[in-house]
Design a protein around this motif. Structure first.
Motif, PDB file in Angstrom:
ATOM      1  N   GLY A   3      48.589  80.088 135.360  1.00 38.99           N
ATOM      2  CA  GLY A   3      48.308  78.862 136.371  1.00 38.99           C
ATOM      3  C   GLY A   3      49.524  77.997 134.983  1.00 38.99           C
ATOM      4  N   SER A   4      49.225  76.650 135.715  1.00 38.61           N
ATOM      5  CA  SER A   4      50.624  76.339 135.219  1.00 38.61           C
ATOM      6  C   SER A   4      50.055  75.153 133.987  1.00 38.61           C
ATOM      7  N   ILE A   5      50.941  74.969 132.935  1.00 31.08           N
ATOM      8  CA  ILE A   5      51.029  74.130 131.925  1.00 31.08           C
ATOM      9  C   ILE A   5      51.758  72.995 131.393  1.00 31.08           C
ATOM     10  N   GLU A   6      52.102  71.856 131.403  1.00 31.54           N
ATOM     11  CA  GLU A   6      52.868  70.883 131.194  1.00 31.54           C
ATOM     12  C   GLU A   6      53.166  70.226 129.919  1.00 31.54           C
ATOM     13  N   VAL A   7      53.716  70.513 129.019  1.00 34.95           N
ATOM     14  CA  VAL A   7      54.182  69.975 128.396  1.00 34.95           C
ATOM     15  C   VAL A   7      54.675  68.615 127.907  1.00 34.95           C
TER      16      VAL A   7
ATOM     17  N   THR B 216      41.829  80.259 120.861  1.00 33.32           N
ATOM     18  CA  THR B 216      43.207  80.581 122.593  1.00 33.32           C
ATOM     19  C   THR B 216      44.107  79.543 123.637  1.00 33.32           C
ATOM     20  N   PHE B 217      42.731  78.304 123.476  1.00 29.99           N
ATOM     21  CA  PHE B 217      44.065  77.735 124.552  1.00 29.99           C
ATOM     22  C   PHE B 217      44.410  77.271 123.687  1.00 29.99           C
ATOM     23  N   VAL B 218      44.381  76.790 122.220  1.00 22.17           N
ATOM     24  CA  VAL B 218      45.234  75.322 122.089  1.00 22.17           C
ATOM     25  C   VAL B 218      46.434  76.309 122.048  1.00 22.17           C
ATOM     26  N   MET B 219      46.560  78.272 121.431  1.00 19.58           N
ATOM     27  CA  MET B 219      47.011  78.831 120.793  1.00 19.58           C
ATOM     28  C   MET B 219      48.359  78.756 122.409  1.00 19.58           C
ATOM     29  N   HIS B 220      47.316  78.218 123.510  1.00 19.87           N
ATOM     30  CA  HIS B 220      49.051  78.249 124.852  1.00 19.87           C
ATOM     31  C   HIS B 220      49.365  77.032 125.259  1.00 19.87           C
ATOM     32  N   LEU B 221      49.291  76.009 124.451  1.00 16.42           N
ATOM     33  CA  LEU B 221      50.067  74.745 124.174  1.00 16.42           C
ATOM     34  C   LEU B 221      51.304  74.743 124.080  1.00 16.42           C
ATOM     35  N   ASN B 222      51.584  75.438 122.571  1.00 12.69           N
ATOM     36  CA  ASN B 222      53.147  75.550 122.327  1.00 12.69           C
ATOM     37  C   ASN B 222      53.827  76.803 122.865  1.00 12.69           C
ATOM     38  N   GLY B 223      53.159  77.409 123.314  1.00 14.53           N
ATOM     39  CA  GLY B 223      53.392  79.348 124.055  1.00 14.53           C
ATOM     40  C   GLY B 223      53.388  80.254 123.762  1.00 14.53           C
TER      41      GLY B 223
ATOM     42  N   VAL C  89      54.680  69.978 120.426  1.00 13.75           N
ATOM     43  CA  VAL C  89      53.544  69.942 120.495  1.00 13.75           C
ATOM     44  C   VAL C  89      53.335  71.038 118.961  1.00 13.75           C
ATOM     45  N   GLY C  90      53.147  69.855 117.501  1.00 16.42           N
ATOM     46  CA  GLY C  90      52.959  70.334 116.541  1.00 16.42           C
ATOM     47  C   GLY C  90      51.396  71.009 116.358  1.00 16.42           C
ATOM     48  N   LEU C  91      51.593  72.051 115.649  1.00 21.05           N
ATOM     49  CA  LEU C  91      50.072  72.586 115.777  1.00 21.05           C
ATOM     50  C   LEU C  91      49.852  73.112 114.149  1.00 21.05           C
ATOM     51  N   VAL C  92      48.536  72.250 114.206  1.00 20.19           N
ATOM     52  CA  VAL C  92      48.353  72.855 112.047  1.00 20.19           C
ATOM     53  C   VAL C  92      47.084  73.882 112.300  1.00 20.19           C
ATOM     54  N   PHE C  93      47.660  75.062 111.583  1.00 19.28           N
ATOM     55  CA  PHE C  93      46.686  76.188 112.023  1.00 19.28           C
ATOM     56  C   PHE C  93      45.494  75.911 110.977  1.00 19.28           C
ATOM     57  N   GLN C  94      44.275  76.499 111.235  1.00 17.10           N
ATOM     58  CA  GLN C  94      43.303  76.800 110.437  1.00 17.10           C
ATOM     59  C   GLN C  94      43.579  77.072 109.194  1.00 17.10           C
ATOM     60  N   ASN C  95      43.895  77.950 109.089  1.00 14.68           N
ATOM     61  CA  ASN C  95      43.837  78.696 107.481  1.00 14.68           C
ATOM     62  C   ASN C  95      45.251  78.280 107.187  1.00 14.68           C
TER      63      ASN C  95
ATOM     64  N   LEU D 183      50.115  66.177 118.695  1.00 14.33           N
ATOM     65  CA  LEU D 183      49.169  66.916 117.463  1.00 14.33           C
ATOM     66  C   LEU D 183      47.962  67.759 117.830  1.00 14.33           C
ATOM     67  N   VAL D 184      47.824  69.326 117.232  1.00 20.86           N
ATOM     68  CA  VAL D 184      47.076  70.662 117.743  1.00 20.86           C
ATOM     69  C   VAL D 184      46.179  71.064 116.366  1.00 20.86           C
ATOM     70  N   LEU D 185      45.045  70.362 115.350  1.00 20.48           N
ATOM     71  CA  LEU D 185      44.385  71.022 114.923  1.00 20.48           C
ATOM     72  C   LEU D 185      43.012  72.044 114.435  1.00 20.48           C
ATOM     73  N   ASP D 186      43.734  72.626 113.948  1.00 20.24           N
ATOM     74  CA  ASP D 186      42.861  73.739 114.549  1.00 20.24           C
ATOM     75  C   ASP D 186      41.926  73.742 113.168  1.00 20.24           C
ATOM     76  N   GLU D 187      40.604  73.175 113.342  1.00 20.04           N
ATOM     77  CA  GLU D 187      39.682  73.554 111.815  1.00 20.04           C
ATOM     78  C   GLU D 187      40.536  72.388 110.933  1.00 20.04           C
ATOM     79  N   PRO D 188      40.615  70.875 111.457  1.00 20.77           N
ATOM     80  CA  PRO D 188      41.550  70.434 110.234  1.00 20.77           C
ATOM     81  C   PRO D 188      40.431  70.543 108.964  1.00 20.77           C
ATOM     82  N   THR D 189      39.210  70.512 109.061  1.00 24.90           N
ATOM     83  CA  THR D 189      38.620  69.733 107.853  1.00 24.90           C
ATOM     84  C   THR D 189      37.472  71.117 106.998  1.00 24.90           C
TER      85      THR D 189
END
Lengths: 240, 240
Positions: free
Chosen positions: B63-67, B50-57, B88-94, B167-173
């Motif tokens: 609250g305040s988020i600055e990227v 949920t937190f990382v989903m906020h990082l690219n809107g 912000v490059g979001l790489v999803f778990q799936n 780069l934000v990687l959600d469960e990359p392995t």
């Protein structure tokens, strides 16, 4: 999982390298439309024209080096639907119309299948875009084709999981219940998956429009194919 | 690339409640320097994704988020969000959810094309990104014909092509075999971007990140050197 992709044989065939595979998708698509129009407008009192159409399609399948029996089997999937109407028409005493109904539906689906099995679907989508097919419809086709694999894999996994615990027997009532439950779960999972995909698209800046496809040049070979296909189809339709 | 001392992410007092009323994030403060790599640990449901989903809107809380100096709040305009999503490059778990275009090249070019580049430039950048992850040979393949490791690398190429700062990687392995994990580790080490790794794989995270934050019921319960965080929260398989 290889077994999960058994339904994907048409897609596998479409990546072949026969002379028909090499023809531009736009030429094949226009040829298909001409062929379908010719079949649809052929009189029910000219059975030899239908025979000639079968020969024409047979040559295309041969040219594309596609497995004839497997192609016929897949095209036969349409028969239960057309056969119901054909049976009713025959019952009403109009055998020629009944026979033509079956022949027309089988020829049409076989022709469409020949195009799909000799053209990578990416090229087919580009060709549809070139022919000004509405964009929303193209998007639906694109996602449908793409997620057939995802949902197909999901189904294969669920079937294995059910089998591993002794579920889904040989058409027993309990098997039916398990299958009905599985359809519900599949729907829910596909829904979740669709939501995930949409988020992934937004994350890469999707604004509601897909990038335009790149247009490949139309070669002399493609023009020659299109002219020959249209000429032979029209000749069969009117000259025989 | 930003100077190493500059904060590329600055989150203060972030709170987020799911539509069903569940409080998922309860006052998150988090900062990340340019080029820094931080692991995000925590139990399932502790608010990491949920937190990382906020990082690219993709999600918007209070609250305040600055990227990279761009502020994301409820009134953020579409062009600000587009600029944030390019950074912000979001790489999803799936990876399956991230790969939706007909070919690998088209998929990698998707994000770049959404940034407004011409199809030729988008394709060029996509090819460069594929080379960066060692997948140049798969450009014309359909994404569903790739192995799990290849899909993950293509998904990473899809965000690298956009030349993000983070780069934000959600469960990359997830679903990667040990050689696949090793290749991913080597690839991520080569990339100069700031990274956030959301993962349960402590060894993988420790091989890449010097810092870790620990999520507990929507709050950051610990933030510091990765090994001391692992020890403090008994977060390794060997911990008692």
């Amino acid at each position: 999982m290889a077994s999960a992709l058994r339904h994907a044989s048409v897609e596998r065939w479409s990546r072949g390298s026969s002379p028909l595979h090499r023809v531009d998708a736009r030429a094949k698509l226009i040829a298909l439309l001409v062929f379908l129009t010719a079949v649809a407008t052929t009189s029910k009192h000219a059975p030899w024209i239908y025979a000639a159409f079968f020969v024409l399609l047979g040559s295309a399948i041969f040219l594309a080096r596609l497995p004839v029996m497997a192609m016929l089997a897949r095209a036969a999937l349409v028969l239960p639907f057309s056969a119901v109407f054909a049976a009713m028409t025959w019952w009403a005493g109009d055998f020629p119309t009944a026979a033509v109904l079956v022949a027309k539906s089988f020829l049409s689906i076989l022709a469409a299948l020949t195009l799909a099995a000799s053209t990578p679907w990416v090229r087919l989508l580009d060709a549809l875009a070139f022919l000004r097919v509405p964009r929303p419809l193209l998007l639906v086709i694109q996602f449908l084709a793409r997620y057939l694999f995802v949902v197909g894999n999901q189904v294969a996994h669920m079937r294995l999981a059910a089998q591993a615990r002794g579920g889904i027997g040989k058409s027993s009532l309990s098997g039916f219940h398990a299958a009905a439950g599985a359809v519900g779960v599949l729907f829910a999972r596909s829904w979740e998956r669709a939501d995930g995909i949409y988020k992934a698209m937004l994350a890469r800046g999707f604004t509601g429009r897909f990038p335009a496809p790149q247009v490949a040049p139309f070669l002399a070979r493609d023009v020659a194919f299109l002219c020959a296909a249209v000429f032979v189809t029209v000749a069969v339709r009117f000259a025989l | 690339m930003k100077p190493e001392t500059e904060n590329v992410i600055d989150v203060r007092g972030l709170r987020y409640r799911y539509p069903d009323g569940t409080l998922a994030l309860d006052g998150i403060d988090f900062r990340l320097h340019a080029g820094e790599c931080a692991a995000v640990f925590g139990a399932n449901g502790s608010g990491k994704t949920t937190f990382v989903m906020h990082l690219n809107g993709l999600l918007r809380g209070e609250g305040s988020i600055e990227v990279c100096g761009l502020r994301i709040d409820g009134s953020a305009k579409a062009d600000t969000l587009a600029a944030v999503r390019a950074r912000v490059g979001l790489v999803f778990q799936n990876s399956e959810e991230q790969l939706f275009m007909p070919t690998v090249l088209a998929d990698v070019a998707f994000g770049v094309a959404n940034m407004g580049l011409s199809s030729e430039n988008a394709a060029r950048k996509a090819k460069e990104a594929l080379e960066q992850v060692g997948m140049a040979g798969a450009a014309e393949k359909a994404p569903y014909h790739l192995s799990a490791g290849e899909k993950r690398r293509v998904a990473i190429a899809g965000v690298l092509a956009m030349q993000p700062d983070i780069l934000v990687l959600d469960e990359p392995t997830t679903s990667l075999d040990p050689p696949g994990q090793r290749e991913l580790l080597q690839l991520l080490r080569r990339l100069p971007q700031a990274k956030i790794l959301v993962t349960h794989d402590v060894d993988f995270a420790a091989a890449l990140a010097a810092r870790a934050v620990f999520f507990e019921r929507g709050r950051i319960a610990g933030d510091g050197e990765i090994h001391s965080i692992i020890e403090q929260f008994h977060w390794s398989r060997g911990s008692e």
